[in-house]
Scaffold this active site. Structure first.
Site, short mmCIF file in Angstrom:
data_model
loop_
_atom_site.label_atom_id
_atom_site.label_comp_id
_atom_site.label_asym_id
_atom_site.label_seq_id
_atom_site.Cartn_x
_atom_site.Cartn_y
_atom_site.Cartn_z
CG ASP A 27 -2.17 0.76 1.09
OD1 ASP A 27 -2.36 1.37 0.03
OD2 ASP A 27 -2.99 0.75 2.01
CG ASP A 28 -0.52 4.73 0.44
OD1 ASP A 28 -1.38 4.14 -0.24
OD2 ASP A 28 -0.79 5.67 1.20
CB CYS A 67 -6.64 2.84 -1.59
SG CYS A 67 -6.77 1.11 -1.15
CG HIS A 128 -10.50 0.83 0.46
ND1 HIS A 128 -9.40 1.59 0.76
CD2 HIS A 128 -11.48 1.23 1.31
CE1 HIS A 128 -9.69 2.42 1.74
NE2 HIS A 128 -10.95 2.23 2.09
#
Length: 519
Positions: A27-28, A67, A128
């Site tokens: 994530d990210d 996301c 998500h």
């Protein structure tokens, strides 16, 4: 594809064995990976080693750098401009309600594998909300999943998070959010932009969620499997809050960390819609850049330090999973795919989130490693996360769904330098687009304003070439890839504007554009 011989079959017929898939999401994660060179201090030995045994796509991009939209695009195989899933968290209910009409006759990626004889397992954040955004799909998606982290959280964890709803991202720093502590109740949202080192007692039952995700994936790899497997491990760091065990912070010297250079000229050359985007998606009423600067340069450096520590922490967990696979009986027949849903800005262009059309937000690491690959390759052709679904279908020889909008990357894995004249379409909300080709990034906002950057000589996107007449031919070539009739956001019957338009109207009426977006 592995080929075995069946001693019980007539004429010793060749039988193809389906490859397993290890499907890793991070994530990210931007390009602050050692082998990608996004940050000179980044310590990522495991991601670097993965690149030595597979294909690293150095010019991969998210269909929409947030996301919900990015993950649903990858997993559905369809772009937000086709589904209307330009989604933020608050749009989630409308997206779920639209599922039956948007996905009629179609399958999400894990469901396709399960329906074609794979045992499917999931830990962490793939959709998500974790293992699914659609509770009614659970049985069609997965054979087994890791329980949520929420059940491990304590009252002290909730107190430090001060109402933050993303429970999979806990714990917050020891004293809670630094932004919340500084601004108090005047800070209604955005206080997750914080970080810091954790001791064992700061972590629920002594283990971060990412450690539990790695444990689950390792356990599944070590099981005896009669059928091919699809193991998904969705790691949540380096998502905010940037917290990790203290030993990962100790690997970096904060005195070595420099903040990004932000030039007044590049800010002046960003159209107003782009400035509204910078302003809107962090701390309401102030903007992230303003609140970070009120805390001071040391806080900005602290955020970068914390992000780097989280990157190294998640690299360590990924390394544990990769080593387990290498030692297992499945190492010779498992495809590894590793991707991030979008990038992350740490102050570049005065932006501290994802949620923009510049490369800091859209660019992602994408690795594909095949069992037969014994050396690392890189590909600089532009590719999209939309390409993951058709690529896995191709590599695993599954029936190809007709709805997929990406392209199989199998030809690029065989020949990474081949001509690939397919740019990537990136959206931010409705009718704001970027088109990323090999050499340029073109941005067109919904009011017609534009940016163009020569990424060969200006990778930081500081010199907006759309201001110059002699680049019109390049702009026109990129415009050809912008959809003529994009789908309205789900839940809408006509376009009435959104938070970007409301902010622009407010600035116009009150002549109140923040000075940090002008000077």
């Amino acid at each position: 594809m592995l080929i075995i011989f069946c001693v019980f079959c007539d004429s010793n017929k060749k039988i193809k064995v389906k490859p397993n898939v290890l499907f890793i999401a991070v994530d990210d994660l931007n390009d602050w990976v050692g082998v990608m060179g996004g940050h000179e201090l980044a310590i990522t030995p495991n991601l670097d080693r993965l690149a030595e045994k597979g294909m690293l796509f150095t010019n991969a991009h998210s269909p929409m750098p947030v996301c919900v939209a990015s993950r649903n695009a990858l997993l559905s195989g369809m772009h937000p401009t086709s589904t209307g899933w330009y989604s933020l968290v608050r749009d989630h209910d409308a997206m779920v309600k639209s599922y039956s009409s948007i996905m009629s006759g179609k399958k999400m990626l894990p469901a396709l594998f399960k329906s074609n004889g794979y045992d499917t397992y999931c830990a962490g954040k793939i959709f998500h909300k974790g293992v699914t955004d659609y509770p009614f799909l659970m049985d069609s998606l997965w054979n087994d999943v890791l329980p949520s982290y929420k059940e491990k959280l304590r009252q002290i964890d909730y107190d430090r998070g001060d109402g933050y709803g993303g429970y999979i991202f806990y714990p917050f720093p020891k004293g809670g959010s630094q932004l919340k502590n500084f601004f108090g109740n005047s800070l209604k949202t955005g206080h997750s932009l914080c970080g810091g080192p954790l001791d064992k007692e700061d972590i629920p039952q002594g283990k971060m969620y990412d450690e539990l995700i790695a444990d689950y994936a390792i356990d599944k790899i070590n099981k005896k499997h009669e059928k091919p497997f699809f193991i998904s491990a969705g790691f949540v760091r380096p998502h905010v809050p940037y917290t990790a065990p203290s030993k990962y912070f100790d690997l970096y010297n904060i005195d070595d960390i420099k903040i990004p250079e932000t030039l007044s000229e590049e800010i002046k050359n960003i159209p107003l819609v782009g400035k509204s985007i910078i302003y809107n998606y962090g701390v309401n009423g102030k903007g992230d850049y303003q609140v970070v600067n009120e805390l001071g340069v040391d806080y900005w450096k602290h955020l970068i330090h914390s992000y780097l520590a989280c990157v190294t922490f998640v690299d360590d967990q990924i390394g544990r999973v990769l080593r387990a696979l290498e030692k297992s009986e499945y190492s010779s027949n498992t495809i590894i795919v590793l991707w991030s849903d979008h990038g992350q800005s740490l102050g570049e262009k005065r932006n501290f989130r994802k949620m923009s059309l510049w490369d800091e937000s859209s660019k992602v690491p994408l690795y594909i490693s095949l069992p037969e690959m014994d050396e690392g390759l890189t590909c600089s052709n532009p590719v999209s996360l939309l390409d993951v679904y058709p690529t896995l279908v191709d590599l695993c020889e599954l029936p190809e769904p007709s709805h997929l909008e990406g392209n199989s990357l199998k030809p690029l894995i065989a020949n990474p330098s081949m001509d690939w004249n397919i740019p990537v379409l990136i959206s931010w909300r409705y009718k704001n687009y970027a088109v990323r080709s090999k050499d340029y990034k073109y941005i067109q906002y919904r009011d017609g304003s534009q940016e163009l950057y020569d990424m060969k000589i200006d990778p930081s996107e500081r010199n907006n070439l759309a201001l110059y007449e002699n680049y019109k031919h390049i702009i026109n070539e990129h415009k050809k890839w912008i959809p003529k009739n994009p789908r309205l956001p789900v839940g809408s019957t006509d376009w009435k504007g959104d938070e970007i338009d409301l902010t622009l109207e407010k600035w116009k009426v009150n002549d109140s554009i923040p000075t940090w977006l002008v000077e």
